[in-house]
Scaffold this active site. Structure first.
Site, PDB file in Angstrom:
ATOM      1  N   PRO A  24      53.010 -60.466  23.291  1.00 27.61           N
ATOM      2  CA  PRO A  24      54.398 -60.978  23.351  1.00 27.61           C
ATOM      3  C   PRO A  24      55.300 -60.558  24.779  1.00 27.61           C
ATOM      4  O   PRO A  24      54.921 -59.297  25.110  1.00 27.61           O
ATOM      5  CB  PRO A  24      55.201 -60.489  22.247  1.00 27.61           C
ATOM      6  CG  PRO A  24      54.328 -59.186  21.739  1.00 27.61           C
ATOM      7  CD  PRO A  24      53.050 -59.607  22.355  1.00 27.61           C
ATOM      8  N   MET A  26      58.580 -60.991  27.218  1.00 30.83           N
ATOM      9  CA  MET A  26      59.911 -61.308  27.330  1.00 30.83           C
ATOM     10  C   MET A  26      60.087 -62.400  28.351  1.00 30.83           C
ATOM     11  O   MET A  26      59.697 -62.035  29.667  1.00 30.83           O
ATOM     12  CB  MET A  26      60.967 -60.425  27.346  1.00 30.83           C
ATOM     13  CG  MET A  26      61.278 -59.285  26.141  1.00 30.83           C
ATOM     14  SD  MET A  26      61.668 -60.348  24.897  1.00 30.83           S
ATOM     15  CE  MET A  26      63.305 -60.802  25.380  1.00 30.83           C
ATOM     16  N   CYS A 107      58.584 -51.506  23.332  1.00 28.55           N
ATOM     17  CA  CYS A 107      59.228 -51.859  24.459  1.00 28.55           C
ATOM     18  C   CYS A 107      60.031 -50.813  25.131  1.00 28.55           C
ATOM     19  O   CYS A 107      60.826 -50.122  24.067  1.00 28.55           O
ATOM     20  CB  CYS A 107      60.247 -52.900  24.107  1.00 28.55           C
ATOM     21  SG  CYS A 107      61.183 -53.521  25.415  1.00 28.55           S
ATOM     22  N   ASN A 218      45.485 -52.827  23.763  1.00 26.46           N
ATOM     23  CA  ASN A 218      46.110 -53.613  24.834  1.00 26.46           C
ATOM     24  C   ASN A 218      46.510 -52.731  26.004  1.00 26.46           C
ATOM     25  O   ASN A 218      46.657 -51.404  25.739  1.00 26.46           O
ATOM     26  CB  ASN A 218      47.599 -54.010  23.884  1.00 26.46           C
ATOM     27  CG  ASN A 218      48.627 -54.598  25.029  1.00 26.46           C
ATOM     28  OD1 ASN A 218      49.801 -53.984  25.153  1.00 26.46           O
ATOM     29  ND2 ASN A 218      48.378 -55.549  25.798  1.00 26.46           N
ATOM     30  N   GLY A 220      46.152 -53.180  30.507  1.00 25.90           N
ATOM     31  CA  GLY A 220      45.267 -53.037  31.557  1.00 25.90           C
ATOM     32  C   GLY A 220      43.961 -53.753  31.573  1.00 25.90           C
ATOM     33  O   GLY A 220      42.952 -53.736  32.556  1.00 25.90           O
ATOM     34  N   GLY A 240      48.117 -59.317  28.281  1.00 27.28           N
ATOM     35  CA  GLY A 240      49.508 -59.608  28.638  1.00 27.28           C
ATOM     36  C   GLY A 240      49.426 -60.532  29.747  1.00 27.28           C
ATOM     37  O   GLY A 240      49.210 -61.583  30.106  1.00 27.28           O
TER      38      GLY A 240
END
Length: 336
Positions: A24, A26, A107, A218, A220, A240
């Site tokens: 996810p 933003m 976050c 998750n 890098g 990501g």
């Protein structure tokens, strides 16, 4: 363009697997981005942008939950820390057809910290456990957590282990571990993605200590070779920014990571697969830029990429015939 879903479709949906997922992000993983990424991979699990409980409960929930069946398998990421509110939002997600609800405990931005959202919740494992239990009691779809390996002032392995232990006792069986601490005092969200060192070894220790939990790595990861290597240790990998800036990487995911026999789309075919979707969006009064801004990385790595990006990010605002310009950009990918 597929019909948008207000409830679970009657047709058989693709199975939910967290072996490979796109994080996810933003302002990036909106419904147009997800539709585009789905053209490249059938099996990748896609996530929404983080949606706060306040936005869903007091805002335009239909807009925040909007998606289409083509996006499945699809998870909604929530930001919040009030168990009853999260439970209500999880019910909305299940009713809207999402395959999973994920709680953001990673976050690092000041704005969400002030509302007790995101990585600051790592200092409150009992509260996170209460949130997970409330959501699990409210819905039948999976409830998962995405978190860091620590925050400033609470970055020992013992504290991380305690966090995972308390949350799994509340019923969470799948954890996505961003293998960096979050420094909540003094670093921006961008710096928090780059400055704290990656500690894959810490995430691996969590998998060893909790072998029955699903642990997704998750942070890098940039190549499918790296994904295959990490899958020797972890149950899944989440990409990501690399997946966003170099989306054609997803075109090999189904074959290389899921063993699927499906044909691999060329870059040109990926462009063509979006044309009807864009035409429908334009007919609704939308701007082509809403969609093509997510496609700029499709030309990464070969001659013509700069012109491709210029057409879809600069010239797009000057044309009265957006589809003709789209076709012009697509021609640059012919044969690729």
């Amino acid at each position: 363009m597929p019909l948008e879903s207000a409830s679970k479709p009657e047709t058989t949906r693709p199975p939910l697997s967290r072996r490979f997922s796109v994080a996810p992000m933003m302002d990036w993983t909106d419904r147009h981005c997800r539709f585009f990424l789905r053209q490249l991979s059938r099996h990748t699990l896609l996530y929404t942008e983080m949606v706060t409980t306040g936005a869903l409960l007091h805002g335009d929930s239909a807009r925040f939950l909007r998606h289409c069946e083509a996006e499945y398998p699809l998870a909604l990421q929530l930001g919040g820390s009030v168990p009853a509110e999260l439970a209500a939002c999880a019910e909305l997600a299940e009713a809207a057809g999402y395959d999973e609800v994920n709680l953001n405990v990673g976050c690092p931005s000041d704005r969400v910290q002030n509302n007790m959202i995101g990585a600051c919740l790592m200092a409150h494992p009992a509260l996170v456990a209460d949130c997970v239990k409330a959501m699990r009691d409210a819905v039948s779809i999976p409830v998962t957590v995405k978190h860091r390996i620590g925050i400033d002032g609470r970055d020992s392995y013992a504290e991380l282990r305690d966090f995972v232990g308390q949350v799994c006792e509340a019923g969470c069986e799948s954890f996505t571990v961003h293998a960096r601490i979050a420094i909540l005092s003094g670093l921006s969200p961008k710096e928090n993605r780059e400055i704290p060192p990656l500690r894959y070894d810490v995430a691996a220790q969590i998998k060893r200590d909790f072998p029955d939990l699903e642990i997704i790595l998750n942070g890098g990861i940039k190549t499918l070779d790296e994904c295959r290597s990490h899958l020797q240790t972890f149950d899944g990998v989440m990409l990501g920014r690399e997946a966003y800036h170099n989306p054609y990487l997803l075109a090999q995911v189904d074959r290389q990571l899921f063993g699927a026999e499906a044909p691999t789309l060329s870059r040109f075919e990926a462009m063509q697969s979006m044309r009807d979707y864009i035409a429908a969006h334009l007919a609704e009064g939308g701007s082509m830029h809403h969609i093509t801004r997510h496609m700029l990385g499709l030309a990464q790595g070969f001659k013509g990429a700069r012109r491709f990006r210029q057409l879809l990010s600069v010239d797009i605002h000057k044309t009265a015939e957006p589809l003709a310009l789209f076709d012009q950009a697509a021609q640059l990918l012919q044969g690729h």
